[in-house]
Design an enzyme around this catalytic site. Structure first.
Site, PDB file in Angstrom:
ATOM      1  N   GLU A 114       0.863  -1.188   0.000  1.00  0.00           N
ATOM      2  CA  GLU A 114       0.000   0.000   0.000  1.00  0.00           C
ATOM      3  C   GLU A 114       0.896   1.234   0.000  1.00  0.00           C
ATOM      4  O   GLU A 114       2.117   1.125   0.081  1.00  0.00           O
ATOM      5  CB  GLU A 114      -0.940  -0.036   1.210  1.00  0.00           C
ATOM      6  CG  GLU A 114      -2.028  -1.094   1.066  1.00  0.00           C
ATOM      7  CD  GLU A 114      -3.073  -1.023   2.164  1.00  0.00           C
ATOM      8  OE1 GLU A 114      -3.612   0.065   2.402  1.00  0.00           O
ATOM      9  OE2 GLU A 114      -3.325  -2.059   2.778  1.00  0.00           O
ATOM     10  N   HIS A 228      -8.951   9.475   2.575  1.00  0.00           N
ATOM     11  CA  HIS A 228      -8.528   8.357   1.714  1.00  0.00           C
ATOM     12  C   HIS A 228      -8.728   8.786   0.267  1.00  0.00           C
ATOM     13  O   HIS A 228      -9.771   9.334  -0.081  1.00  0.00           O
ATOM     14  CB  HIS A 228      -9.353   7.112   2.032  1.00  0.00           C
ATOM     15  CG  HIS A 228      -8.758   5.853   1.484  1.00  0.00           C
ATOM     16  ND1 HIS A 228      -8.679   5.596   0.133  1.00  0.00           N
ATOM     17  CD2 HIS A 228      -8.204   4.777   2.095  1.00  0.00           C
ATOM     18  CE1 HIS A 228      -8.095   4.426  -0.044  1.00  0.00           C
ATOM     19  NE2 HIS A 228      -7.795   3.904   1.128  1.00  0.00           N
ATOM     20  N   ARG A 274      -0.904   8.831   1.540  1.00  0.00           N
ATOM     21  CA  ARG A 274      -2.300   9.181   1.261  1.00  0.00           C
ATOM     22  C   ARG A 274      -2.584  10.665   1.151  1.00  0.00           C
ATOM     23  O   ARG A 274      -3.390  11.093   0.338  1.00  0.00           O
ATOM     24  CB  ARG A 274      -3.168   8.649   2.398  1.00  0.00           C
ATOM     25  CG  ARG A 274      -3.588   7.293   2.109  1.00  0.00           C
ATOM     26  CD  ARG A 274      -4.538   6.780   3.116  1.00  0.00           C
ATOM     27  NE  ARG A 274      -4.486   5.342   2.908  1.00  0.00           N
ATOM     28  CZ  ARG A 274      -4.982   4.449   3.704  1.00  0.00           C
ATOM     29  NH1 ARG A 274      -5.578   4.832   4.805  1.00  0.00           N
ATOM     30  NH2 ARG A 274      -4.902   3.176   3.430  1.00  0.00           N
ATOM     31  N   HIS A 335     -11.458   9.598   6.301  1.00  0.00           N
ATOM     32  CA  HIS A 335     -11.288   8.155   6.499  1.00  0.00           C
ATOM     33  C   HIS A 335     -10.793   7.789   7.895  1.00  0.00           C
ATOM     34  O   HIS A 335     -11.254   6.834   8.490  1.00  0.00           O
ATOM     35  CB  HIS A 335     -10.302   7.665   5.436  1.00  0.00           C
ATOM     36  CG  HIS A 335     -10.007   6.207   5.479  1.00  0.00           C
ATOM     37  ND1 HIS A 335     -10.976   5.263   5.213  1.00  0.00           N
ATOM     38  CD2 HIS A 335      -8.858   5.513   5.746  1.00  0.00           C
ATOM     39  CE1 HIS A 335     -10.427   4.049   5.306  1.00  0.00           C
ATOM     40  NE2 HIS A 335      -9.154   4.178   5.647  1.00  0.00           N
ATOM     41  N   ARG A 370      -1.241   8.870   8.933  1.00  0.00           N
ATOM     42  CA  ARG A 370      -1.050   7.442   9.244  1.00  0.00           C
ATOM     43  C   ARG A 370      -0.591   6.659   8.022  1.00  0.00           C
ATOM     44  O   ARG A 370      -1.146   6.809   6.928  1.00  0.00           O
ATOM     45  CB  ARG A 370      -2.371   6.853   9.748  1.00  0.00           C
ATOM     46  CG  ARG A 370      -2.325   5.362   9.994  1.00  0.00           C
ATOM     47  CD  ARG A 370      -3.674   4.860  10.430  1.00  0.00           C
ATOM     48  NE  ARG A 370      -4.668   5.061   9.398  1.00  0.00           N
ATOM     49  CZ  ARG A 370      -5.231   4.081   8.690  1.00  0.00           C
ATOM     50  NH1 ARG A 370      -4.914   2.827   8.933  1.00  0.00           N
ATOM     51  NH2 ARG A 370      -6.128   4.350   7.778  1.00  0.00           N
TER      52      ARG A 370
HETATM   53  P1  FAD Z   1     -14.394   0.780  15.473  1.00  0.00           P
HETATM   54  O1  FAD Z   1     -14.091  -0.500  14.806  1.00  0.00           O
HETATM   55  O2  FAD Z   1     -14.936   1.887  14.646  1.00  0.00           O
HETATM   56  O3  FAD Z   1     -15.397   0.467  16.650  1.00  0.00           O
HETATM   57  C1  FAD Z   1     -15.981   1.512  17.414  1.00  0.00           C
HETATM   58  C2  FAD Z   1     -17.036   0.894  18.289  1.00  0.00           C
HETATM   59  O4  FAD Z   1     -17.511   1.840  19.246  1.00  0.00           O
HETATM   60  C3  FAD Z   1     -18.256   0.417  17.533  1.00  0.00           C
HETATM   61  O5  FAD Z   1     -18.629  -0.830  18.076  1.00  0.00           O
HETATM   62  C4  FAD Z   1     -19.305   1.481  17.848  1.00  0.00           C
HETATM   63  O6  FAD Z   1     -20.635   1.038  17.761  1.00  0.00           O
HETATM   64  C5  FAD Z   1     -18.924   1.810  19.276  1.00  0.00           C
HETATM   65  N1  FAD Z   1     -19.396   3.107  19.776  1.00  0.00           N
HETATM   66  C6  FAD Z   1     -19.140   4.343  19.267  1.00  0.00           C
HETATM   67  N2  FAD Z   1     -19.739   5.287  20.023  1.00  0.00           N
HETATM   68  C7  FAD Z   1     -20.365   4.630  21.032  1.00  0.00           C
HETATM   69  C8  FAD Z   1     -21.171   5.058  22.119  1.00  0.00           C
HETATM   70  N3  FAD Z   1     -21.463   6.345  22.321  1.00  0.00           N
HETATM   71  N4  FAD Z   1     -21.671   4.115  22.959  1.00  0.00           N
HETATM   72  C9  FAD Z   1     -21.426   2.791  22.752  1.00  0.00           C
HETATM   73  N5  FAD Z   1     -20.671   2.343  21.730  1.00  0.00           N
HETATM   74  C10 FAD Z   1     -20.149   3.242  20.889  1.00  0.00           C
HETATM   75  N6  FAD Z   1      -7.162   0.138   8.974  1.00  0.00           N
HETATM   76  C11 FAD Z   1      -6.192  -0.772   8.731  1.00  0.00           C
HETATM   77  O7  FAD Z   1      -5.232  -0.883   9.487  1.00  0.00           O
HETATM   78  N7  FAD Z   1      -6.298  -1.579   7.633  1.00  0.00           N
HETATM   79  C12 FAD Z   1      -7.333  -1.511   6.760  1.00  0.00           C
HETATM   80  O8  FAD Z   1      -7.390  -2.262   5.804  1.00  0.00           O
HETATM   81  C13 FAD Z   1      -8.353  -0.549   7.001  1.00  0.00           C
HETATM   82  N8  FAD Z   1      -9.398  -0.417   6.148  1.00  0.00           N
HETATM   83  C14 FAD Z   1     -10.414   0.450   6.481  1.00  0.00           C
HETATM   84  C15 FAD Z   1     -11.538   0.509   5.653  1.00  0.00           C
HETATM   85  C16 FAD Z   1     -12.604   1.326   6.002  1.00  0.00           C
HETATM   86  C17 FAD Z   1     -13.812   1.393   5.113  1.00  0.00           C
HETATM   87  C18 FAD Z   1     -12.537   2.110   7.182  1.00  0.00           C
HETATM   88  C19 FAD Z   1     -13.672   2.996   7.556  1.00  0.00           C
HETATM   89  C20 FAD Z   1     -11.405   2.064   7.978  1.00  0.00           C
HETATM   90  C21 FAD Z   1     -10.341   1.239   7.649  1.00  0.00           C
HETATM   91  N9  FAD Z   1      -9.203   1.170   8.441  1.00  0.00           N
HETATM   92  C22 FAD Z   1      -8.228   0.247   8.161  1.00  0.00           C
HETATM   93  C23 FAD Z   1      -9.151   1.870   9.726  1.00  0.00           C
HETATM   94  C24 FAD Z   1      -9.510   0.862  10.833  1.00  0.00           C
HETATM   95  O9  FAD Z   1     -10.506  -0.014  10.337  1.00  0.00           O
HETATM   96  C25 FAD Z   1     -10.032   1.551  12.069  1.00  0.00           C
HETATM   97  O10 FAD Z   1      -9.172   2.567  12.454  1.00  0.00           O
HETATM   98  C26 FAD Z   1     -10.120   0.542  13.216  1.00  0.00           C
HETATM   99  O11 FAD Z   1     -10.890  -0.569  12.821  1.00  0.00           O
HETATM  100  C27 FAD Z   1     -10.738   1.218  14.425  1.00  0.00           C
HETATM  101  O12 FAD Z   1     -11.071   0.242  15.372  1.00  0.00           O
HETATM  102  P2  FAD Z   1     -11.754   0.714  16.713  1.00  0.00           P
HETATM  103  O13 FAD Z   1     -11.983  -0.519  17.510  1.00  0.00           O
HETATM  104  O14 FAD Z   1     -10.969   1.799  17.318  1.00  0.00           O
HETATM  105  O15 FAD Z   1     -13.143   1.379  16.241  1.00  0.00           O
HETATM  106  C1  SIN Z   2      -7.495   0.505   2.431  1.00  0.00           C
HETATM  107  O1  SIN Z   2      -7.744  -0.684   2.248  1.00  0.00           O
HETATM  108  O2  SIN Z   2      -7.164   1.283   1.536  1.00  0.00           O
HETATM  109  C2  SIN Z   2      -7.626   1.066   3.808  1.00  0.00           C
HETATM  110  C3  SIN Z   2      -6.406   0.782   4.557  1.00  0.00           C
HETATM  111  C4  SIN Z   2      -6.290   1.678   5.745  1.00  0.00           C
HETATM  112  O3  SIN Z   2      -7.085   2.581   5.950  1.00  0.00           O
HETATM  113  O4  SIN Z   2      -5.321   1.481   6.485  1.00  0.00           O
END
Ligand code: FAD
Ligand code: SIN
Length: 517
Positions: A114, A228, A274, A335, A370
Site C-alpha cells: 500500500e 482516503h 495518502r 477516512h 497514518r
Molecule cells: P471501530 O471499529 O470503529 O469500533 C468503534 C465501536 O464503538 C463500535 O462498536 C461502535 O458502535 C462503538 N461506539 C461508538 N460510540 C459509542 C457510544 N457512544 N456508545 C457505545 N458504543 C459506541 N485500517 C487498517 O489498518 N487496515 C485496513 O485495511 C483498514 N481499512 C479500512 C476501511 C474502512 C472502510 C474504514 C472505515 C477504515 C479502515 N481502516 C483500516 C481503519 C480501521 O478499520 C479503524 O481505524 C479501526 O478498525 C478502528 O477500530 P476501533 O476498535 O478503534 O473502532
Molecule cells: C485501504 O484498504 O485502503 C484502507 C487501509 C487503511 O485505511 O489502512
C-alpha cells in the site's frame, strides 16, 4: 437491565480495540462491553486492505519503523512506533492462532503493498475482507465467561469527579442506566461521520472523544484527519472504499482523458502517502472542474481483480458500475482520525481510571499522517497494553458516587442540522483549509454549542448532535491554530512546514474554553 449496574471493567465499543481489550481484561475481572449498534458494526468490520506487519523474511522492524515515521511527517511518537512495530508480529501470530486465515499464495502468506510502504508487508484475509475476519474471530474468542455485551446501548457520558472516572451513563431503548466500574476503557472509534464524504460507518461520530473532553480529558492532534484518496464516487453514503491495495496490485489513477497524473505529484506516483495522493486528486478535480477521477484497474485485469477483491467487485456489480473499460470513479473521503483522547504508552488518559485504545485514542504514533494499514495493528498492540492495567484494579472496590445531570431548556432539533454540520466540515475543514474558513467554523460551532450545549440530553439524537458540535469545534480550532501544512493538515495560507514552531503535538482541554460547561 436495572437502572443501576456495577461491573469490574466497562469497555465502550466493540471494534478491534474494544474486543481485544475485553479479551485481556477478563483475566482480571468481569467485563461488560457496551456498543451503540450491533456488535459487529464499526470501522473494523469494513477494513479492507489489511494489517501492516513485519512478518516476511525480506522485511525488518527498522523498515516498518522508518516508513511509519516518514509518512507521519516529523511528529510521530518514535517510542509508540517501536512498540507497535516490535509487538505487532506477536499480536498477529495470536490472531492466526485464534483462527484468522490470512490469504496464502502458494505456501506463503500473500503480502500486498500500500501507499508509502517500501516493501509488501500488508497481510489480508478473504481478499478485501480483513476487518470482517478479524472481528469474527475476536467475537468467537470472547466466549461467555467473564464477558457480557449489550448491543444498541449508547454511552452518553462518563461519571467523573475531580479528574477521576467512576463509570458511565448509557441509554438503551430510551431508558437511562448508570454503570459504576473500577475502570473504564474507551474504544469508540473515529469521527468520519462529521464529513459529508466519508468511508466511515454511521457509528463513527466521535462520541468517546466528545464525552472524554467534556469530562476534562486531554484531546490531542485534532487537526489531523486522513482523507482516503479512493472512495467510490457514485452517490452512496457513507462512501464505499476502494482499497489502496487495488493500487498496490497495479491499478493507476487517471484523469478524464484516461491519462495517469500521479507522476507529476510524487516520485512514488500512485503509491505515494495518502495525503499526497488525496491532494493531487483534489487539485486535478478543482482545476478541471471534475466531480471525480478514475481508478484504472485494467493493469490488474478483471478476472484477477474479481478474485483478489471480491467484496469490492460485488459492490461494483450490485451498483451497476460499468467495468468494461476497467474504470472506477473515485473521490477522496474522510477516512481516519490521527488525533483523539490523549493516552500515554500504557493506554492511560489524563483522567484517573480512564483508558483508551484504537482510533478514539492518540499517543502520537501516526503523527500527521497514518501509514496505510497501521491502524488495525496499532489497535491490537495498544488495546492489549491498555487492558494490562486491569491487574492493578483486581483488588480495588467499585465506588458509587453521587453526580448531577445537566438541567436546561428543552429544544427541538432540526434534522437538517446534522447535514449542515457535515457540509461545514467538508467545506471549511476538509482537504485544503485556510484561516477564513476555519474561523467561520469555529464561530459556527461555538454558536451551536451556546444554543444546544445546554439542552437536557434525554435522547440519543441530542447526544449525537452535541458530540458532533464538540468534535467539529475541536478539529476546526486545532486546524486554525496550526499555521503550517504538515501531513494531512494542509493550509493554503501557510502552505509550508514550520518546524520551528509546529514540530509538535497540540493538546486541547476544556479548561481553556470557559464557554463549554
Ligand atoms: P471501530 O471499529 O470503529 O469500533 C468503534 C465501536 O464503538 C463500535 O462498536 C461502535 O458502535 C462503538 N461506539 C461508538 N460510540 C459509542 C457510544 N457512544 N456508545 C457505545 N458504543 C459506541 N485500517 C487498517 O489498518 N487496515 C485496513 O485495511 C483498514 N481499512 C479500512 C476501511 C474502512 C472502510 C474504514 C472505515 C477504515 C479502515 N481502516 C483500516 C481503519 C480501521 O478499520 C479503524 O481505524 C479501526 O478498525 C478502528 O477500530 P476501533 O476498535 O478503534 O473502532
Ligand atoms: C485501504 O484498504 O485502503 C484502507 C487501509 C487503511 O485505511 O489502512
Amino acid at each position: 437491565m436495572n437502572n443501576k449496574l456495577k461491573v469490574d471493567f466497562l469497555v465502550i465499543g466493540s471494534g478491534v480495540a474494544g474486543l481485544r481489550m475485553a479479551l485481556e481484561l477478563k483475566k482480571y475481572g468481569d467485563v461488560l462491553i457496551l456498543t451503540k449498534s450491533l456488535l459487529k458494526e464499526g470501522s473494523t468490520m469494513h477494513a479492507q486492505g489489511g494489517v501492516a506487519v513485519v512478518y516476511s523474511s525480506i522485511d525488518k522492524p527498522k523498515y516498518h519503523f522508518a516508513d511509519t515515521i516518514n509518512a507521519g511527517n516529523g511528529i510521530c511518537n518514535p517510542e509508540a512506533v517501536w512498540r507497535m512495530v516490535e509487538e505487532g508480529p506477536i499480536r498477529v501470530k495470536e490472531l492466526i492462532d485464534w483462527g484468522v486465515a490470512f490469504d496464502i499464495e502458494g505456501k506463503k502468506f500473500d503480502f500486498t503493498k500500500e501507499g508509502a510502504h517500501r516493501v509488501s508487508r500488508v497481510l489480508h484475509a478473504g481478499g478485501d475482507a480483513t476487518g470482517a475476519n478479524i472481528e469474527e474471530v475476536l467475537i468467537n474468542k470472547m466466549g461467555a465467561e467473564h464477558i457480557k455485551f449489550y448491543e444498541n446501548d449508547y454511552v452518553c457520558r462518563l461519571i467523573e469527579k475531580d479528574n477521576e472516572v467512576f463509570g458511565a451513563v448509557t441509554y438503551k431503548n430510551g431508558k437511562r442506566v448508570t454503570i459504576f466500574s473500577k475502570a473504564v476503557f474507551i474504544a469508540t472509534g473515529g469521527i468520519g461521520q462529521l464529513y459529508t464524504n466519508t468511508t466511515n460507518p454511521p457509528v463513527s461520530t466521535g462520541d468517546g472523544i466528545a464525552f472524554s473532553f467534556l469530562s476534562g480529558a486531554d484531546i490531542m492532534d485534532s487537526e489531523f484527519i486522513q482523507f482516503h484518496p479512493t472512495s467510490l464516487a457514485i452517490g452512496i453514503y457513507p462512501r464505499f472504499l476502494i482499497s489502496e491495495a487495488v493500487r498496490g496490485e497495479g491499478a493507476i489513477l487517471v484523469d478524464e482523458k484516461g491519462e495517469p497524473f500521479m507522476e507529476r505529484y510524487h516520485p512514488m506516483k500512485d503509491l505515494a502517502a495518502r495525503d499526497i495522493v488525496s491532494r493531487a486528486i483534489y487539485d486535478i478535480m478543482k482545476k478541471r472542474n471534475l466531480k471525480n477521477v478514475w481508478l484504472d484497474i485494467s493493469p490488474i485485469g478483471l478476472n484477477k481483480f474479481s478474485k483478489r477483491f471480491p467484496t469490492i467487485y460485488k459492490t461494483l456489480i450490485t451498483n451497476n458500475v460499468p467495468l468494461d473499460k476497467g474504470l472506477i470513479p473515485v473521490v477522496p473521503a474522510a477516512h481516519y482520525f490521527m488525533g483523539g483522547v490523549r493516552i500515554d504508552l500504557n493506554g492511560k488518559t489524563s483522567l484517573k481510571n480512564l483508558f483508551a485504545a484504537g482510533e478514539v485514542s492518540c499517543n502520537g504514533l501516526h503523527g500527521a499522517n497514518r501509514l496505510a494499514s497501521n491502524s488495525l495493528l496499532e489497535s491490537l498492540v495498544f488495546a492489549k497494553i491498555a487492558a494490562e492495567n486491569g491487574k492493578y484494579y483486581r483488588k480495588k472496590e467499585i465506588k458509587e458516587i453521587i453526580f448531577d445531570e445537566k438541567k436546561g431548556i428543552d429544544k427541538k432539533i432540526d434534522s437538517e442540522l446534522y447535514s449542515e454540520i457535515r457540509l461545514k466540515m467538508e467545506t471549511n475543514a476538509g482537504i485544503i483549509r485556510n484561516m477564513t474558513n476555519l474561523k467561520k467554523n469555529v464561530r459556527y460551532f461555538k454558536n451551536l454549542w451556546k444554543e444546544y450545549g445546554n439542552i437536557p440530553s434525554n435522547t440519543i439524537e441530542k447526544f449525537r448532535l452535541k458530540n458532533m458540535i464538540i468534535n467539529g469545534f475541536l478539529i476546526s480550532y486545532a486546524a486554525l491554530q496550526r499555521k503550517e501544512s504538515r501531513g494531512a493538515h494542509f493550509r493554503s495560507d501557510f502552505s509550508f512546514i514550520d518546524n520551528r514552531h509546529w514540530k509538535r503535538h497540540q493538546i486541547l482541554n476544556k479548561k481553556e474554553f470557559k464557554w463549554i460547561k
